[in-house]
Scaffold this motif. Sequence first.
Motif, mmCIF file in Angstrom:
data_model
loop_
_atom_site.group_PDB
_atom_site.id
_atom_site.type_symbol
_atom_site.label_atom_id
_atom_site.label_comp_id
_atom_site.label_asym_id
_atom_site.label_seq_id
_atom_site.Cartn_x
_atom_site.Cartn_y
_atom_site.Cartn_z
ATOM 1 N N GLY A 84 29.855 48.242 40.703
ATOM 2 C CA GLY A 84 29.604 47.802 39.332
ATOM 3 C C GLY A 84 30.845 47.682 38.472
ATOM 4 N N GLU A 85 32.048 47.800 39.072
ATOM 5 C CA GLU A 85 33.265 47.683 38.265
ATOM 6 C C GLU A 85 33.405 46.254 37.745
ATOM 7 N N SER A 86 33.891 46.141 36.509
ATOM 8 C CA SER A 86 34.079 44.808 35.919
ATOM 9 C C SER A 86 35.344 44.153 36.467
ATOM 10 N N VAL A 87 35.386 42.810 36.360
ATOM 11 C CA VAL A 87 36.599 42.080 36.755
ATOM 12 C C VAL A 87 37.781 42.577 35.930
ATOM 13 N N SER A 88 37.563 42.797 34.646
ATOM 14 C CA SER A 88 38.644 43.243 33.755
ATOM 15 C C SER A 88 39.274 44.530 34.270
ATOM 16 N N ASP A 89 38.427 45.498 34.619
ATOM 17 C CA ASP A 89 38.965 46.796 35.066
ATOM 18 C C ASP A 89 39.655 46.665 36.415
ATOM 19 N N THR A 90 39.086 45.846 37.308
ATOM 20 C CA THR A 90 39.717 45.642 38.619
ATOM 21 C C THR A 90 41.114 45.058 38.435
ATOM 22 N N ILE A 91 41.213 44.029 37.596
ATOM 23 C CA ILE A 91 42.500 43.352 37.411
ATOM 24 C C ILE A 91 43.514 44.272 36.739
ATOM 25 N N ARG A 92 43.051 45.009 35.737
ATOM 26 C CA ARG A 92 43.974 45.920 35.040
ATOM 27 C C ARG A 92 44.538 46.948 36.018
ATOM 28 N N ILE A 112 40.446 33.526 33.622
ATOM 29 C CA ILE A 112 40.935 33.553 32.231
ATOM 30 C C ILE A 112 40.802 34.976 31.694
ATOM 31 N N VAL A 113 39.647 35.587 31.962
ATOM 32 C CA VAL A 113 39.435 36.985 31.561
ATOM 33 C C VAL A 113 40.488 37.858 32.227
ATOM 34 N N ALA A 114 40.732 37.611 33.522
ATOM 35 C CA ALA A 114 41.705 38.412 34.271
ATOM 36 C C ALA A 114 43.091 38.319 33.629
ATOM 37 N N ALA A 115 43.481 37.096 33.258
ATOM 38 C CA ALA A 115 44.835 36.888 32.721
ATOM 39 C C ALA A 115 45.031 37.625 31.401
ATOM 40 N N GLU A 116 43.928 37.903 30.696
ATOM 41 C CA GLU A 116 44.042 38.632 29.425
ATOM 42 C C GLU A 116 44.201 40.129 29.636
ATOM 43 N N ARG A 117 43.979 40.583 30.872
ATOM 44 C CA ARG A 117 43.944 42.025 31.121
ATOM 45 C C ARG A 117 45.158 42.565 31.862
ATOM 46 N N THR A 119 49.650 41.918 32.804
ATOM 47 C CA THR A 119 50.901 41.204 32.488
ATOM 48 C C THR A 119 51.506 40.584 33.736
ATOM 49 N N VAL A 120 50.826 40.689 34.886
ATOM 50 C CA VAL A 120 51.355 40.015 36.083
ATOM 51 C C VAL A 120 50.698 38.635 36.189
ATOM 52 N N PRO A 121 51.403 37.664 36.777
ATOM 53 C CA PRO A 121 50.827 36.309 36.867
ATOM 54 C C PRO A 121 49.510 36.289 37.656
ATOM 55 N N ILE A 122 48.553 35.539 37.126
ATOM 56 C CA ILE A 122 47.254 35.352 37.787
ATOM 57 C C ILE A 122 47.183 33.922 38.312
ATOM 58 N N ILE A 123 46.783 33.796 39.568
ATOM 59 C CA ILE A 123 46.574 32.467 40.166
ATOM 60 C C ILE A 123 45.084 32.335 40.468
ATOM 61 N N ASN A 124 44.498 31.273 39.960
ATOM 62 C CA ASN A 124 43.083 31.000 40.224
ATOM 63 C C ASN A 124 42.944 30.368 41.619
ATOM 64 N N GLY A 125 42.308 31.097 42.516
ATOM 65 C CA GLY A 125 42.057 30.576 43.867
ATOM 66 C C GLY A 125 40.666 29.979 43.985
ATOM 67 N N GLY A 126 40.080 29.609 42.834
ATOM 68 C CA GLY A 126 38.734 29.013 42.800
ATOM 69 C C GLY A 126 37.816 29.864 41.944
ATOM 70 N N ASP A 127 37.251 29.252 40.882
ATOM 71 C CA ASP A 127 36.275 29.991 40.057
ATOM 72 C C ASP A 127 34.985 29.175 39.968
ATOM 73 N N GLY A 128 33.986 29.637 40.711
ATOM 74 C CA GLY A 128 32.677 28.977 40.738
ATOM 75 C C GLY A 128 32.819 27.487 41.012
ATOM 76 N N GLY A 129 32.068 26.684 40.265
ATOM 77 C CA GLY A 129 32.141 25.229 40.445
ATOM 78 C C GLY A 129 33.184 24.598 39.530
ATOM 79 N N HIS A 130 34.082 25.400 38.998
ATOM 80 C CA HIS A 130 34.985 24.990 37.931
ATOM 81 C C HIS A 130 36.259 24.369 38.500
ATOM 82 N N PHE A 131 37.302 25.164 38.778
ATOM 83 C CA PHE A 131 38.600 24.627 39.186
ATOM 84 C C PHE A 131 39.142 25.333 40.425
ATOM 85 N N HIS A 132 40.058 24.641 41.102
ATOM 86 C CA HIS A 132 40.723 25.200 42.284
ATOM 87 C C HIS A 132 42.138 24.601 42.302
#
Length: 306
Positions: A84-92, A112-117, A119-132
């Motif tokens: 049940g850990e949130s993405v925010s806590d995992t990334i932090r 996007i949520v991850a990048a706010e949590r 200070t290390v660079p976040i690379i999106n490797g695919g988010d749902g049906g959105h972007f890759h």
Amino acid sequence: MSNVRNLINITDLSLAEIDHLIEIADDIVAHPEMYNEICAHKKLATLFFEPSTRTRLSFEAAMLELGGSVLGFSSANSSSAAKGESVSDTIRTVGCYADIIAMRHPKEGAPIVAAERTTVPIINGGDGGHFHPTQTLTDLLTIKRKKGRLNNLVIGLCGDLQFGRTVHSLIEAMLRYENIEFILISPDELKVPDYIKEEMNKAGVKWREVTRLEDAMSELDILYMTRVQRERFFNEADYIRLKDSYILNLDKLKTAKEDLAILHPLPRVNEISVEVDDDPRACYFFQALCGKHIRMALILFLLGIK
Ligand code: CP
């Protein structure tokens, strides 16, 4: 304000930066010995809440070939997300262990949520049906290497154009190049979303929709095949009805140009017959190799390593 660069959407990169990444990727192939220690003591975390073969493993291979190390998980079930850990806590948390993070998540906007949590660079490797976006960089490098240009191209996009995030990212990227025409080949139920059509109209590119691959084949410089994605359907019956809408075989290629480049982000299911794999126009396994080279370039770029 933080100077950290992330890659959430392909439009986070300027055309000059994309050209620069392509140049680095080519230089890596030409001079691998200059790069094999360049990320010594740097760590890449790959956090994959959704399955992957190419994106995760090419990122890991990329970092290893740059002399760095990798850590991470390949499914939500093998991380504390299962508790049940949130993405925010995992990334932090992972931001305390790694210098750069590549992640895939089924929810649109999770990076996007991850990048706010962190200070290390976040690379999106695919988010749902959105972007890759790193698939798009892979596609651009493949097209550049095979065709020698990223402008003056007729591009056919075929299959699931509604949920296909690789298609959405590729269209966004190609809209910025000169004299691009899109032919969108899909069943009525899997057409490109309206917001993408609006962006094509705004950019003033030529595009049209067809339902039969045969109605586009002879015009194409690039044929970008995609899988109908079972995991994006709410209804199994719809998936079964649509999954084999397009099966590319040698017979269908009879009217194609001799220098057509056939791309597919992979994995494929039935949409390209294996008999096509030996055709010189089939580029999809070469494309998978390009994915490692461009991800090496991207890691260097986001870490600010010259
Ligand atoms: N093209 C692509 O994203 O493949 P994977 O799902 O195997 O990472």
